[in-house]
Design a protein around this motif. Structure first.
Motif, PDB file in Angstrom:
ATOM      1  N   LEU A  30       0.883  -1.387   0.061  1.00 30.09           N
ATOM      2  CA  LEU A  30       0.109   0.085  -0.013  1.00 30.09           C
ATOM      3  C   LEU A  30       0.810   1.351   0.102  1.00 30.09           C
ATOM      4  CD1 LEU A  30      -2.730  -1.258   2.534  1.00 30.09           C
ATOM      5  CD2 LEU A  30      -3.226  -0.417   0.192  1.00 30.09           C
ATOM      6  N   HIS A  31       1.685   1.256   0.989  1.00 32.29           N
ATOM      7  CA  HIS A  31       2.995   2.378   0.996  1.00 32.29           C
ATOM      8  C   HIS A  31       3.658   2.688  -0.521  1.00 32.29           C
ATOM      9  CE1 HIS A  31       6.323   4.612   2.417  1.00 32.29           C
ATOM     10  NE2 HIS A  31       5.165   5.431   2.671  1.00 32.29           N
ATOM     11  N   LYS A  32       3.900   1.657  -0.988  1.00 32.93           N
ATOM     12  CA  LYS A  32       4.470   1.820  -2.335  1.00 32.93           C
ATOM     13  C   LYS A  32       3.660   2.421  -3.543  1.00 32.93           C
ATOM     14  CE  LYS A  32       8.058  -1.551  -1.501  1.00 32.93           C
ATOM     15  NZ  LYS A  32       8.804  -2.827  -1.827  1.00 32.93           N
ATOM     16  N   CYS A  82       1.442   6.470   5.786  1.00 34.51           N
ATOM     17  CA  CYS A  82       1.687   5.436   6.577  1.00 34.51           C
ATOM     18  C   CYS A  82       0.325   5.144   7.425  1.00 34.51           C
ATOM     19  CB  CYS A  82       2.709   6.184   7.566  1.00 34.51           C
ATOM     20  SG  CYS A  82       4.254   6.687   6.861  1.00 34.51           S
ATOM     21  N   ALA A  83      -0.495   5.913   8.108  1.00 35.64           N
ATOM     22  CA  ALA A  83      -1.851   5.560   8.342  1.00 35.64           C
ATOM     23  C   ALA A  83      -2.719   4.612   7.585  1.00 35.64           C
ATOM     24  CB  ALA A  83      -2.445   6.604   9.023  1.00 35.64           C
ATOM     25  N   GLN A  84      -2.653   4.997   6.398  1.00 42.37           N
ATOM     26  CA  GLN A  84      -3.500   4.273   5.414  1.00 42.37           C
ATOM     27  C   GLN A  84      -3.047   2.848   5.198  1.00 42.37           C
ATOM     28  OE1 GLN A  84      -3.091   7.668   2.375  1.00 42.37           O
ATOM     29  NE2 GLN A  84      -5.363   7.358   2.047  1.00 42.37           N
ATOM     30  N   SER A  85      -1.678   2.868   5.240  1.00 45.88           N
ATOM     31  CA  SER A  85      -0.926   1.792   4.642  1.00 45.88           C
ATOM     32  C   SER A  85      -1.261   0.528   5.843  1.00 45.88           C
ATOM     33  CB  SER A  85       0.694   1.873   4.691  1.00 45.88           C
ATOM     34  OG  SER A  85       0.867   2.662   3.512  1.00 45.88           O
ATOM     35  N   VAL A  90      -0.441  13.451  11.407  1.00 43.07           N
ATOM     36  CA  VAL A  90      -1.771  14.485  11.338  1.00 43.07           C
ATOM     37  C   VAL A  90      -1.095  15.578  10.483  1.00 43.07           C
ATOM     38  CG1 VAL A  90      -3.815  15.112  12.251  1.00 43.07           C
ATOM     39  CG2 VAL A  90      -2.627  13.211  13.175  1.00 43.07           C
ATOM     40  N   ARG A  91      -0.411  15.412   9.623  1.00 42.28           N
ATOM     41  CA  ARG A  91       0.161  16.421   8.713  1.00 42.28           C
ATOM     42  C   ARG A  91       0.667  17.691   9.531  1.00 42.28           C
ATOM     43  NH1 ARG A  91       0.590  13.403   4.740  1.00 42.28           N
ATOM     44  NH2 ARG A  91      -1.228  12.509   3.954  1.00 42.28           N
ATOM     45  N   SER A  92       1.320  17.233  10.726  1.00 44.03           N
ATOM     46  CA  SER A  92       1.967  18.421  11.528  1.00 44.03           C
ATOM     47  C   SER A  92       3.190  17.915  12.288  1.00 44.03           C
ATOM     48  CB  SER A  92       0.937  18.743  12.664  1.00 44.03           C
ATOM     49  OG  SER A  92       0.726  17.739  13.604  1.00 44.03           O
ATOM     50  N   GLY A  93       3.550  16.625  11.786  1.00 44.85           N
ATOM     51  CA  GLY A  93       4.803  16.062  12.233  1.00 44.85           C
ATOM     52  C   GLY A  93       4.748  15.528  13.842  1.00 44.85           C
ATOM     53  N   GLU A  94       3.382  15.462  14.211  1.00 42.91           N
ATOM     54  CA  GLU A  94       3.159  15.044  15.551  1.00 42.91           C
ATOM     55  C   GLU A  94       3.250  13.259  15.711  1.00 42.91           C
ATOM     56  OE1 GLU A  94       3.679  16.708  18.141  1.00 42.91           O
ATOM     57  OE2 GLU A  94       3.774  18.518  17.154  1.00 42.91           O
ATOM     58  N   ILE A  95       2.199  12.785  16.143  1.00 42.12           N
ATOM     59  CA  ILE A  95       2.196  11.404  16.138  1.00 42.12           C
ATOM     60  C   ILE A  95       2.314  10.649  15.004  1.00 42.12           C
ATOM     61  CG2 ILE A  95      -0.186  10.876  16.537  1.00 42.12           C
ATOM     62  CD1 ILE A  95       0.709   8.831  18.979  1.00 42.12           C
ATOM     63  N   CYS A  96       3.212   9.815  14.830  1.00 40.31           N
ATOM     64  CA  CYS A  96       3.621   8.675  13.465  1.00 40.31           C
ATOM     65  C   CYS A  96       2.389   8.186  13.204  1.00 40.31           C
ATOM     66  CB  CYS A  96       4.383   7.647  13.925  1.00 40.31           C
ATOM     67  SG  CYS A  96       4.633   6.271  12.641  1.00 40.31           S
ATOM     68  N   GLY A  97       2.249   8.384  11.655  1.00 43.40           N
ATOM     69  CA  GLY A  97       0.869   7.952  11.169  1.00 43.40           C
ATOM     70  C   GLY A  97       0.699   6.418  11.205  1.00 43.40           C
ATOM     71  N   ALA A  98       1.886   5.811  11.236  1.00 41.90           N
ATOM     72  CA  ALA A  98       1.851   4.307  11.280  1.00 41.90           C
ATOM     73  C   ALA A  98       1.333   3.907  12.678  1.00 41.90           C
ATOM     74  CB  ALA A  98       3.155   3.761  11.157  1.00 41.90           C
ATOM     75  N   VAL A 107      14.578   7.226  10.479  1.00 44.19           N
ATOM     76  CA  VAL A 107      14.130   6.034  10.334  1.00 44.19           C
ATOM     77  C   VAL A 107      13.061   6.376   9.121  1.00 44.19           C
ATOM     78  CG1 VAL A 107      12.625   4.579  11.466  1.00 44.19           C
ATOM     79  CG2 VAL A 107      14.206   5.764  12.995  1.00 44.19           C
ATOM     80  N   SER A 108      13.021   5.145   8.254  1.00 39.50           N
ATOM     81  CA  SER A 108      12.043   5.246   7.137  1.00 39.50           C
ATOM     82  C   SER A 108      10.690   4.983   7.353  1.00 39.50           C
ATOM     83  CB  SER A 108      12.645   4.286   6.056  1.00 39.50           C
ATOM     84  OG  SER A 108      12.556   2.986   6.262  1.00 39.50           O
ATOM     85  N   CYS A 109       9.582   5.751   6.666  1.00 40.73           N
ATOM     86  CA  CYS A 109       8.388   5.159   6.921  1.00 40.73           C
ATOM     87  C   CYS A 109       8.016   3.792   6.512  1.00 40.73           C
ATOM     88  CB  CYS A 109       7.677   6.120   5.919  1.00 40.73           C
ATOM     89  SG  CYS A 109       7.608   7.828   6.106  1.00 40.73           S
ATOM     90  N   ALA A 110       8.661   3.035   5.615  1.00 45.27           N
ATOM     91  CA  ALA A 110       8.845   1.828   5.379  1.00 45.27           C
ATOM     92  C   ALA A 110       8.886   0.985   6.590  1.00 45.27           C
ATOM     93  CB  ALA A 110       9.558   1.391   4.219  1.00 45.27           C
ATOM     94  N   GLU A 111       9.972   1.169   7.163  1.00 50.66           N
ATOM     95  CA  GLU A 111      10.129   0.608   8.474  1.00 50.66           C
ATOM     96  C   GLU A 111       9.452   0.734   9.596  1.00 50.66           C
ATOM     97  OE1 GLU A 111      13.666   0.352  12.031  1.00 50.66           O
ATOM     98  OE2 GLU A 111      14.197   1.210  10.229  1.00 50.66           O
ATOM     99  N   LEU A 112       8.819   1.991   9.661  1.00 57.58           N
ATOM    100  CA  LEU A 112       7.713   2.250  10.921  1.00 57.58           C
ATOM    101  C   LEU A 112       6.491   1.557  10.304  1.00 57.58           C
ATOM    102  CD1 LEU A 112       8.632   5.985  11.071  1.00 57.58           C
ATOM    103  CD2 LEU A 112       9.091   4.281  12.625  1.00 57.58           C
TER     104      LEU A 112
END
Length: 128
Positions: free
Chosen positions: A10-12, A17-20, A47-55, A108-113
């Motif tokens: 999904l990410h690719k 991240c959240a959607q994936s 949340v488009r603000s750099g706060e809690i990770c979307g994953a 840290v990459s989004c893929a890893e998270l």
């Protein structure tokens, strides 16, 4: 294909991240792909603000949906809260933080998270 592979696919394909993570958890949440991707669209990038990770956000949504019982029930609320704390604790232990901006600054990459959060969500959901 396991949950990690689904999330990575999904990410690719261009999803955040959240959607994936939420999209990959469909077998546990009962959400169809379009609903999962739509409801989680705004949670990427912390949340488009750099706060809690979307994953993490996607994993928390999956945990909540997987309860599949009365969301007003006190026992369900307590269980969801406990599982969320378990997820966040495990993620924080692995990466030292849960904030998107800090994770990105640490390289840290989004893929890893996404891989980590989707696997944690699945483990927690399966261990209801």
């Amino acid at each position: 294909m396991d949950i990690k592979e689904k999330a990575e696919k999904l990410h690719k394909s261009g999803f955040n991240c959240a959607q994936s993570v939420l999209g990959a958890c469909g077998e546990y949440t009962g959400l169809d792909d379009n609903t999962a991707l739509a409801v989680s669209a705004g949670f990427g990038g912390g949340v488009r603000s750099g706060e809690i990770c979307g994953a993490i956000s996607g994993a928390v949504m999956a945990i909540g949906m997987a309860q599949q019982s009365d969301p007003a029930n006190a026992e369900t609320k307590a269980k969801t809260a406990a599982q969320t704390k378990e997820l966040v604790k495990a993620f924080r232990e692995k990466y030292g933080c849960v904030r998107c901006l800090e994770l990105k600054q640490a390289g840290v990459s989004c893929a890893e998270l996404i891989a980590c959060a989707s696997q944690l969500a699945e483990e927690i959901i399966r261990n209801k």
